[in-house]
Design a protein around this motif. Sequence first.
Motif, short mmCIF file in Angstrom:
data_model
loop_
_atom_site.label_atom_id
_atom_site.label_comp_id
_atom_site.label_asym_id
_atom_site.label_seq_id
_atom_site.Cartn_x
_atom_site.Cartn_y
_atom_site.Cartn_z
N VAL A 22 18.37 127.80 39.10
CA VAL A 22 18.07 126.63 38.27
C VAL A 22 16.94 126.99 37.31
N ALA A 23 16.33 126.02 36.73
CA ALA A 23 15.26 126.26 35.77
C ALA A 23 14.22 127.22 36.34
N PRO A 24 13.63 128.06 35.49
CA PRO A 24 12.65 129.04 35.95
C PRO A 24 11.49 128.40 36.70
N GLU A 25 11.09 129.05 37.77
CA GLU A 25 9.96 128.60 38.58
C GLU A 25 8.67 129.10 37.95
N THR A 26 8.70 130.37 37.54
CA THR A 26 7.52 131.02 36.98
C THR A 26 7.97 132.09 36.01
N SER A 27 7.10 132.42 35.05
CA SER A 27 7.39 133.46 34.07
C SER A 27 6.29 134.52 34.11
N PHE A 28 6.67 135.77 33.95
CA PHE A 28 5.73 136.89 33.99
C PHE A 28 5.99 137.84 32.83
N ASP A 29 4.94 138.49 32.35
CA ASP A 29 5.08 139.48 31.28
C ASP A 29 5.68 140.78 31.80
N GLN A 30 5.38 141.12 33.05
CA GLN A 30 5.85 142.37 33.63
C GLN A 30 6.89 142.12 34.72
N LYS A 31 7.94 142.91 34.72
CA LYS A 31 9.00 142.78 35.72
C LYS A 31 8.46 142.98 37.13
N ASP A 32 7.59 143.98 37.33
CA ASP A 32 7.03 144.26 38.66
C ASP A 32 6.27 143.07 39.22
N GLU A 33 5.55 142.36 38.36
CA GLU A 33 4.82 141.17 38.81
C GLU A 33 5.78 140.08 39.25
N ALA A 34 6.85 139.90 38.49
CA ALA A 34 7.85 138.89 38.82
C ALA A 34 8.53 139.21 40.15
N ILE A 35 8.86 140.49 40.37
CA ILE A 35 9.49 140.91 41.61
C ILE A 35 8.56 140.66 42.79
#
Length: 66
Positions: A22-35
């Motif tokens: 569903v709609a994004p929970e959070t957004s990050f500049d770096q993929k590693d941070e998001a993972i």
Amino acid sequence: MREYSVRPNKDATAWMVKIEDVAPETSFDQKDEAIAHAEEMAKDKAPSRLLIYNNKMEVEEERDFS
């Protein structure tokens, strides 16, 4: 089982963590941070699955937490 995902935005300038697609929970500049964030959430809500997409929107990796 809950499903979490890490996906790029449409121009791959940010990485979004989504719950149940569903709609994004959070957004990050770096993929590693998001993972790292998505993995922590998935572990806390086990059993769950984390799908990690590449910048072509193809599933790159799948992780299961029980």
